[in-house]
Design a protein around this motif. Structure first.
Motif, PDB file in Angstrom:
ATOM      1  N   PHE A  13       0.830  -1.198   0.000  1.00 34.73           N
ATOM      2  CA  PHE A  13       0.000   0.000   0.000  1.00 34.73           C
ATOM      3  C   PHE A  13       0.870   1.255   0.000  1.00 34.73           C
ATOM      4  O   PHE A  13       0.616   2.213  -0.740  1.00 34.73           O
ATOM      5  CB  PHE A  13      -0.951   0.004   1.207  1.00 34.73           C
ATOM      6  N   LEU A  14       1.918   1.261   0.826  1.00 35.87           N
ATOM      7  CA  LEU A  14       2.787   2.435   0.891  1.00 35.87           C
ATOM      8  C   LEU A  14       3.575   2.618  -0.394  1.00 35.87           C
ATOM      9  O   LEU A  14       3.813   3.758  -0.821  1.00 35.87           O
ATOM     10  CB  LEU A  14       3.727   2.329   2.089  1.00 35.87           C
ATOM     11  N   TYR A  15       3.981   1.536  -1.031  1.00 33.16           N
ATOM     12  CA  TYR A  15       4.652   1.653  -2.329  1.00 33.16           C
ATOM     13  C   TYR A  15       3.716   2.262  -3.359  1.00 33.16           C
ATOM     14  O   TYR A  15       4.130   3.095  -4.171  1.00 33.16           O
ATOM     15  CB  TYR A  15       5.150   0.285  -2.821  1.00 33.16           C
ATOM     16  N   ASP A  16       2.446   1.865  -3.321  1.00 35.54           N
ATOM     17  CA  ASP A  16       1.453   2.424  -4.242  1.00 35.54           C
ATOM     18  C   ASP A  16       1.229   3.910  -3.973  1.00 35.54           C
ATOM     19  O   ASP A  16       1.126   4.712  -4.907  1.00 35.54           O
ATOM     20  CB  ASP A  16       0.128   1.665  -4.144  1.00 35.54           C
ATOM     21  N   VAL A  17       1.161   4.270  -2.690  1.00 37.52           N
ATOM     22  CA  VAL A  17       0.994   5.677  -2.317  1.00 37.52           C
ATOM     23  C   VAL A  17       2.189   6.481  -2.820  1.00 37.52           C
ATOM     24  O   VAL A  17       2.035   7.558  -3.399  1.00 37.52           O
ATOM     25  CB  VAL A  17       0.818   5.826  -0.788  1.00 37.52           C
ATOM     26  N   GLU A  18       3.383   5.959  -2.600  1.00 35.02           N
ATOM     27  CA  GLU A  18       4.592   6.655  -3.050  1.00 35.02           C
ATOM     28  C   GLU A  18       4.590   6.850  -4.564  1.00 35.02           C
ATOM     29  O   GLU A  18       4.918   7.943  -5.056  1.00 35.02           O
ATOM     30  CB  GLU A  18       5.840   5.874  -2.639  1.00 35.02           C
ATOM     31  N   ALA A  19       4.204   5.827  -5.300  1.00 33.35           N
ATOM     32  CA  ALA A  19       4.186   5.924  -6.761  1.00 33.35           C
ATOM     33  C   ALA A  19       3.200   6.995  -7.225  1.00 33.35           C
ATOM     34  O   ALA A  19       3.515   7.801  -8.109  1.00 33.35           O
ATOM     35  CB  ALA A  19       3.828   4.569  -7.375  1.00 33.35           C
ATOM     36  N   ARG A  20       2.013   7.034  -6.619  1.00 29.25           N
ATOM     37  CA  ARG A  20       1.023   8.040  -7.000  1.00 29.25           C
ATOM     38  C   ARG A  20       1.492   9.440  -6.620  1.00 29.25           C
ATOM     39  O   ARG A  20       1.308  10.399  -7.376  1.00 29.25           O
ATOM     40  CB  ARG A  20      -0.338   7.730  -6.374  1.00 29.25           C
ATOM     41  N   MET A  21       2.126   9.582  -5.459  1.00 26.20           N
ATOM     42  CA  MET A  21       2.647  10.882  -5.039  1.00 26.20           C
ATOM     43  C   MET A  21       3.717  11.362  -6.017  1.00 26.20           C
ATOM     44  O   MET A  21       3.751  12.547  -6.369  1.00 26.20           O
ATOM     45  CB  MET A  21       3.216  10.793  -3.624  1.00 26.20           C
ATOM     46  N   THR A  22       4.564  10.453  -6.465  1.00 24.01           N
ATOM     47  CA  THR A  22       5.599  10.807  -7.435  1.00 24.01           C
ATOM     48  C   THR A  22       4.972  11.274  -8.745  1.00 24.01           C
ATOM     49  O   THR A  22       5.414  12.268  -9.332  1.00 24.01           O
ATOM     50  CB  THR A  22       6.543   9.611  -7.663  1.00 24.01           C
ATOM     51  N   GLU A  23       3.939  10.560  -9.201  1.00 24.82           N
ATOM     52  CA  GLU A  23       3.230  10.957 -10.422  1.00 24.82           C
ATOM     53  C   GLU A  23       2.630  12.348 -10.273  1.00 24.82           C
ATOM     54  O   GLU A  23       2.746  13.182 -11.180  1.00 24.82           O
ATOM     55  CB  GLU A  23       2.104   9.973 -10.740  1.00 24.82           C
ATOM     56  N   LEU A  24       1.972  12.582  -9.160  1.00 27.01           N
ATOM     57  CA  LEU A  24       1.345  13.880  -8.929  1.00 27.01           C
ATOM     58  C   LEU A  24       2.377  15.008  -8.907  1.00 27.01           C
ATOM     59  O   LEU A  24       2.171  16.053  -9.531  1.00 27.01           O
ATOM     60  CB  LEU A  24       0.578  13.883  -7.606  1.00 27.01           C
ATOM     61  N   CYS A  25       3.457  14.800  -8.190  1.00 24.97           N
ATOM     62  CA  CYS A  25       4.485  15.838  -8.092  1.00 24.97           C
ATOM     63  C   CYS A  25       5.084  16.145  -9.460  1.00 24.97           C
ATOM     64  O   CYS A  25       5.322  17.311  -9.794  1.00 24.97           O
ATOM     65  CB  CYS A  25       5.574  15.420  -7.108  1.00 24.97           C
ATOM     66  N   ALA A  26       5.302  15.127 -10.263  1.00 20.03           N
ATOM     67  CA  ALA A  26       5.832  15.346 -11.609  1.00 20.03           C
ATOM     68  C   ALA A  26       4.832  16.098 -12.474  1.00 20.03           C
ATOM     69  O   ALA A  26       5.202  16.981 -13.251  1.00 20.03           O
ATOM     70  CB  ALA A  26       6.190  14.011 -12.246  1.00 20.03           C
ATOM     71  N   ALA A  27       3.546  15.783 -12.332  1.00 22.04           N
ATOM     72  CA  ALA A  27       2.513  16.423 -13.146  1.00 22.04           C
ATOM     73  C   ALA A  27       2.238  17.858 -12.712  1.00 22.04           C
ATOM     74  O   ALA A  27       1.763  18.665 -13.518  1.00 22.04           O
ATOM     75  CB  ALA A  27       1.222  15.603 -13.067  1.00 22.04           C
ATOM     76  N   MET A  28       2.535  18.191 -11.488  1.00 24.44           N
ATOM     77  CA  MET A  28       2.254  19.542 -10.992  1.00 24.44           C
ATOM     78  C   MET A  28       3.029  20.608 -11.753  1.00 24.44           C
ATOM     79  O   MET A  28       2.561  21.736 -11.893  1.00 24.44           O
ATOM     80  CB  MET A  28       2.548  19.640  -9.499  1.00 24.44           C
ATOM     81  N   GLY A  29       4.187  20.257 -12.246  1.00 24.07           N
ATOM     82  CA  GLY A  29       4.984  21.212 -13.009  1.00 24.07           C
ATOM     83  C   GLY A  29       4.321  21.647 -14.306  1.00 24.07           C
ATOM     84  O   GLY A  29       4.594  22.726 -14.824  1.00 24.07           O
ATOM     85  N   GLU A  30       3.449  20.823 -14.820  1.00 21.46           N
ATOM     86  CA  GLU A  30       2.764  21.103 -16.086  1.00 21.46           C
ATOM     87  C   GLU A  30       1.287  21.438 -15.884  1.00 21.46           C
ATOM     88  O   GLU A  30       0.585  21.728 -16.846  1.00 21.46           O
ATOM     89  CB  GLU A  30       2.864  19.881 -17.011  1.00 21.46           C
ATOM     90  N   ALA A  31       0.824  21.403 -14.646  1.00 23.97           N
ATOM     91  CA  ALA A  31      -0.602  21.579 -14.372  1.00 23.97           C
ATOM     92  C   ALA A  31      -1.024  23.040 -14.496  1.00 23.97           C
ATOM     93  O   ALA A  31      -0.234  23.960 -14.265  1.00 23.97           O
ATOM     94  CB  ALA A  31      -0.930  21.075 -12.971  1.00 23.97           C
ATOM     95  N   ASP A  33      -3.464  26.332 -13.367  1.00 14.32           N
ATOM     96  CA  ASP A  33      -3.860  26.881 -12.078  1.00 14.32           C
ATOM     97  C   ASP A  33      -5.155  26.248 -11.574  1.00 14.32           C
ATOM     98  O   ASP A  33      -5.375  26.151 -10.372  1.00 14.32           O
ATOM     99  CB  ASP A  33      -4.043  28.398 -12.170  1.00 14.32           C
ATOM    100  N   GLU A  34      -6.001  25.834 -12.484  1.00 19.35           N
ATOM    101  CA  GLU A  34      -7.260  25.207 -12.108  1.00 19.35           C
ATOM    102  C   GLU A  34      -7.052  23.775 -11.607  1.00 19.35           C
ATOM    103  O   GLU A  34      -7.810  23.281 -10.773  1.00 19.35           O
ATOM    104  CB  GLU A  34      -8.242  25.189 -13.290  1.00 19.35           C
ATOM    105  N   GLU A  35      -6.057  23.083 -12.133  1.00 18.66           N
ATOM    106  CA  GLU A  35      -5.793  21.690 -11.765  1.00 18.66           C
ATOM    107  C   GLU A  35      -5.041  21.558 -10.439  1.00 18.66           C
ATOM    108  O   GLU A  35      -5.212  20.570  -9.719  1.00 18.66           O
ATOM    109  CB  GLU A  35      -4.977  20.995 -12.847  1.00 18.66           C
ATOM    110  N   LEU A  36      -4.204  22.542 -10.119  1.00 16.77           N
ATOM    111  CA  LEU A  36      -3.332  22.439  -8.946  1.00 16.77           C
ATOM    112  C   LEU A  36      -4.062  22.214  -7.623  1.00 16.77           C
ATOM    113  O   LEU A  36      -3.628  21.362  -6.832  1.00 16.77           O
ATOM    114  CB  LEU A  36      -2.427  23.664  -8.837  1.00 16.77           C
ATOM    115  N   PRO A  37      -5.137  22.932  -7.311  1.00 13.55           N
ATOM    116  CA  PRO A  37      -5.790  22.684  -6.017  1.00 13.55           C
ATOM    117  C   PRO A  37      -6.256  21.231  -5.842  1.00 13.55           C
ATOM    118  O   PRO A  37      -6.086  20.661  -4.763  1.00 13.55           O
ATOM    119  CB  PRO A  37      -6.979  23.647  -6.020  1.00 13.55           C
TER     120      PRO A  37
END
Length: 66
Positions: A13-31, A33-37
């Protein structure tokens, strides 16, 4: 099954959480202003879920060894 396999499955479960957090953090750079919140809220939820999972694991360990 090796000890590594057991631990990996126990913390999957924690590995899955980490993977999703990594995806989100990477995507935030391209998100936008409406998507960020929404992304920040999901990230916050994932952190909370991960911390709850760790807390429950330690509580169970302490209960079993006291």
């Amino acid at each position: 099954m090796t000890i590594r396999d057991v631990l990996k499955s126990a913390f999957e479960f924690l590995y899955d959480v980490e993977a999703r957090m990594t995806e989100l953090c990477a995507a935030m750079g391209e998100a936008s202003d409406e998507e960020l919140p929404g992304m920040m809220e999901e990230l916050r939820s994932l952190v909370d879920a991960g911390l709850r999972s760790i807390s429950v694991s330690f509580d169970g360990f302490e209960d079993a060894h006291n």
